[in-house]
Write an enzyme that holds these catalytic residues in place. Structure first.
Site, PDB file in Angstrom:
ATOM      1  N   CYS A 335      37.734  44.330  30.856  1.00  0.00           N
ATOM      2  CA  CYS A 335      36.694  45.048  31.322  1.00  0.00           C
ATOM      3  C   CYS A 335      36.332  46.201  30.478  1.00  0.00           C
ATOM      4  O   CYS A 335      35.345  46.314  30.153  1.00  0.00           O
ATOM      5  CB  CYS A 335      36.789  45.374  32.925  1.00  0.00           C
ATOM      6  N   ARG A 364      50.399  40.927  30.801  1.00  0.00           N
ATOM      7  CA  ARG A 364      50.660  41.487  32.210  1.00  0.00           C
ATOM      8  C   ARG A 364      52.183  41.291  32.536  1.00  0.00           C
ATOM      9  O   ARG A 364      52.373  40.101  32.573  1.00  0.00           O
ATOM     10  CB  ARG A 364      49.930  41.089  33.176  1.00  0.00           C
ATOM     11  N   GLN A 382      41.740  35.008  29.528  1.00  0.00           N
ATOM     12  CA  GLN A 382      40.823  34.912  30.527  1.00  0.00           C
ATOM     13  C   GLN A 382      39.475  34.544  30.110  1.00  0.00           C
ATOM     14  O   GLN A 382      39.141  34.897  29.071  1.00  0.00           O
ATOM     15  CB  GLN A 382      40.715  36.385  31.116  1.00  0.00           C
ATOM     16  N   ASP A 384      36.526  35.457  30.618  1.00  0.00           N
ATOM     17  CA  ASP A 384      35.986  36.703  31.452  1.00  0.00           C
ATOM     18  C   ASP A 384      34.441  36.916  30.860  1.00  0.00           C
ATOM     19  O   ASP A 384      34.090  36.438  29.836  1.00  0.00           O
ATOM     20  CB  ASP A 384      36.794  37.925  30.922  1.00  0.00           C
ATOM     21  N   HIS A 386      31.251  39.879  31.948  1.00  0.00           N
ATOM     22  CA  HIS A 386      30.602  40.989  32.275  1.00  0.00           C
ATOM     23  C   HIS A 386      29.132  41.129  32.224  1.00  0.00           C
ATOM     24  O   HIS A 386      28.780  41.013  31.331  1.00  0.00           O
ATOM     25  CB  HIS A 386      31.552  42.505  31.864  1.00  0.00           C
ATOM     26  N   LYS A 465      34.647  41.141  45.991  1.00  0.00           N
ATOM     27  CA  LYS A 465      34.605  40.097  45.262  1.00  0.00           C
ATOM     28  C   LYS A 465      34.516  38.795  46.079  1.00  0.00           C
ATOM     29  O   LYS A 465      34.769  38.693  47.260  1.00  0.00           O
ATOM     30  CB  LYS A 465      35.950  40.022  44.223  1.00  0.00           C
ATOM     31  N   HIS A 511      31.549  41.317  37.504  1.00  0.00           N
ATOM     32  CA  HIS A 511      32.697  40.584  36.814  1.00  0.00           C
ATOM     33  C   HIS A 511      32.784  39.213  37.059  1.00  0.00           C
ATOM     34  O   HIS A 511      32.606  38.932  38.380  1.00  0.00           O
ATOM     35  CB  HIS A 511      34.083  41.224  37.384  1.00  0.00           C
TER      36      HIS A 511
END
Length: 646
Positions: A335, A364, A382, A384, A386, A465, A511
């Site tokens: 992000c 992580r 990910q 991902d 945005h 979410k 997201h």
């Protein structure tokens, strides 16, 4: 002291007066003897009650039989007490810990000098069966603390638990025969109500989960309302073991792990092929939905993570290093990098929505005990995205994101369920913005006609979410896709665009992830397909095997060349091994199609096709085989056996 009447309200809304001190068992009997016979516990004003516990005030009640969710949970709790009683009978020196209910069963922690073995479990099971057949009545007692201390004077673990019970709380024990345990309950009326149980294994466990305490032996068991349900459960366990992605990953040479990088997968050639296919599939879909693909650094300055709020909420899970006397962190998510890209130049309202996607590698920290193959790792990719939007675009973009997710999951044949996760305790921003964000998500779900459930307090710290839970082939649920609405990060990074009035305005960020983690999604797919992937995902799509390496070599090489030209992943097996051995090996590797080439195929310019999992072969013209395989790959067909040849 004279008794007074109380009002009991039933689930159907009816009310009836009873004398104070009535029990659920007596209420059930007043309705019908059959209801009393099948009831095992109940709920009184929202709290679970034993059948023989007195009700002393007006109450709303429910009654549960052994087949209800509450009934099964109570039966599992009672099974833990029966386990403890059996151990007490067999091992007089044992000191008992705790025995809670867990998914599908129960366990009990015990302090015992000798180490439990499989033979011990068999012996304990036999004693448990005896206790169940004794049909011991189970009684709840409220006792003064001094009396409870006397009961457990030889049980230091129980005394420790007693001391932790707040002084204002009532202390209760449960008795069945000679056995008594410190417990809040509730429990079944008698031991005979336990219908089906089995002890499964023993492991070590720190007392009360604290590594500073001594290690106890934890005895696990399962319990079900019927023997049929227990049989189904063990069938499920057996099926899950056969599908285990770590086992199949090794057998199919998909990935490996090394002590040199704990929790970080190494992808072998076959596994990387599948990863590439997953990425290319989603990349093409995202192109159709007008996403821009970007790439951000693996490592960024600590101050950026402080600015984003991840430092405050996530630093325990991050990896750090120092460069030029400044502290940097490996990114745990993508992000902030996307926020910096958006901020890098002046933006106009005409540009929005900007859909920014990345296949970003993140790190992580997970405790070593939590690691689980590809399903729980320390680094993963990910998928991902945005989406930077104007407020008037929010609901339309959420709708597009959900449609994209639906298209992906339909391709894999996944059914799914939806959760709307709301404001957590550690939320950022104002309650007013959170309410607005939650209302937007809920409105989209309702407009799409999706059924969903509310997951209170499980939103991300920056916004609510929508979580998508897919069901695999054996009906296990996995949370993968997510759509999250965020009013906070644009504020923290001071993101703006120029609106129609030439004013600076904050965008809103959505997201979005579809696979969630490609690594985890791959682990789920391995187990979902039991390693037998649909042809478009299979690392090797066709295996070519000649009957004779000498006579048929030229033709099999031509077949292999033609397949490669058609971009079909093919492997030619020219090893000096028996034909049956090579075919069995290809079946074990779950190759979708095996082509066996002999004299007849050479003469007819055909191929003999054996599909994975089938016992018979079919002769097919080479051109037809190639054409249909290409079509199946392009259509991303789920079932390889659906491919029909003339």
């Amino acid at each position: 002291m004279s008794q007074k009447e109380i009002v009991i309200k039933f689930p159907n809304g009816n009310e009836k007066k009873y004398m104070q001190g009535i029990t659920l068992e007596e209420i059930a009997q007043s309705i019908s003897s059959s209801l009393k016979k099948k009831s095992v516990a109940g709920k009184v004003n929202g709290a679970l009650y034993d059948l023989k516990r007195c009700i002393n005030e007006d109450a709303e009640i429910e009654l549960y039989d052994i087949h209800s969710l509450a009934g099964v949970e109570i039966m599992r709790h009672t099974s833990a007490h029966v386990l403890a009683q059996a151990i007490k009978r067999l091992y007089s020196e044992v000191r008992l810990g705790i025995g809670p209910v867990i998914e599908n069963g129960f366990y009990y922690d015990v302090d015992l000098k000798s180490t439990m073995t499989v033979d011990d479990l068999v012996k304990i099971e036999r004693e448990m069966t005896k206790i169940i057949s004794e049909n011991l009545e189970i009684r709840r007692e409220e006792l003064p603390r001094d009396e409870v201390r006397k009961i457990f004077k030889e049980d230091p673990l129980k005394l420790e638990l007693l001391e932790d019970i707040p002084q204002e709380d009532t202390v209760t024990v449960y008795r069945q025969g000679e056995f008594v345990d410190l417990c809040r309950g509730p429990h079944l009326p008698a031991t005979r109500f336990i219908k089906a149980f089995k002890l499964t294994h023993v492991s070590g466990a720190y007392w009360r989960g604290d590594s500073n305490n001594k290690v106890l032996q934890r005895i696990y068991g399962v319990a079900f309302a019927t023997k049929e349900e227990m049989k189904e459960y063990f069938h499920f366990v057996e099926e899950a073991q056969k599908r285990n992605h770590r086992k199949l990953g090794n057998e199919l040479e998909l990935f490996m792990f090394s002590e040199e990088a704990p929790g970080m997968p190494f992808y072998l050639a076959n596994g990387q092929i599948i990863r590439n296919e997953l990425e290319m599939f989603l990349r093409k879909l995202q192109h159709q939905y007008d996403y821009q693909e970007v790439r951000t650094p693996f490592m960024m300055n600590k101050r950026m993570w402080e600015q984003s709020g991840h430092w405050e909420h996530y630093k325990e899970n991050m990896y750090f290093t120092e460069v030029d006397d400044q502290e940097f962190a490996l990114k745990p998510m993508n992000c902030p990098g996307h926020m910096l890209i958006f901020k890098d130049k002046r933006r106009s309202y005409r540009e929005l929505p900007i859909r920014m996607a990345e296949f970003g590698q993140v790190h992580r920290h997970e405790f070593s005990g939590a690691l689980n193959g590809l399903l729980r790792v320390r680094t993963f990719c990910q998928d991902d995205a945005h989406i930077f939007v104007r407020p008037d675009q929010i609901e339309n973009e959420i709708l597009f994101a959900l449609r994209l997710i639906d298209r992906v999951y339909q391709t894999f044949g996944f059914e799914y369920e939806i959760e709307l996760s709301t404001r957590p305790e550690d939320f950022m921003g104002s309650e007013q913005l959170w309410d607005k964000a939650e209302a937007s998500l809920e409105r989209v779900l309702k407009n799409l006609g999706y059924s969903y459930k509310i997951n209170e307090g499980d939103g991300a710290f920056y916004g609510p979410k929508i979580d998508i839970h897919i069901k695999d082939a054996i009906k296990r649920s996995h949370q993968c896709a997510t759509v999250q609405l965020d009013f906070q990060l644009p504020e923290k990074f001071d993101l703006t665009y120029i609106d129609e009035q030439n004013q600076k305005v904050r965008p809103v960020v959505i997201h979005r992830a579809v696979f969630g983690s490609i690594d985890r999604f791959l682990g789920i797919l391995i187990e979902h397909f039991s390693g037998a992937f649909p042809i478009w995902l299979s690392p090797i799509q066709v295996k070519v095997i000649p009957v004779s390496n000498t006579i048929h070599k030229q033709y099999v090489e031509e077949i292999t060349r033609r397949l490669k030209q058609a971009e079909i992943r093919v492997e030619l097996d020219l090893r000096e091994e028996k034909l049956g051995y090579k075919m069995r090996e290809a079946q074990m590797k779950k190759v979708p199609y095996i082509l066996v080439i002999g004299d007849k195929e050479l003469e007819n310019h055909s191929v003999s096709v054996r599909q994975y999992g089938q016992e018979t072969s079919m002769e097919v013209q080479l051109d037809e085989f190639i054409s249909k395989i290409i079509t199946s790959i392009e259509n991303k067909s789920l079932n390889n056996s659906e491919l029909k040849f003339e």
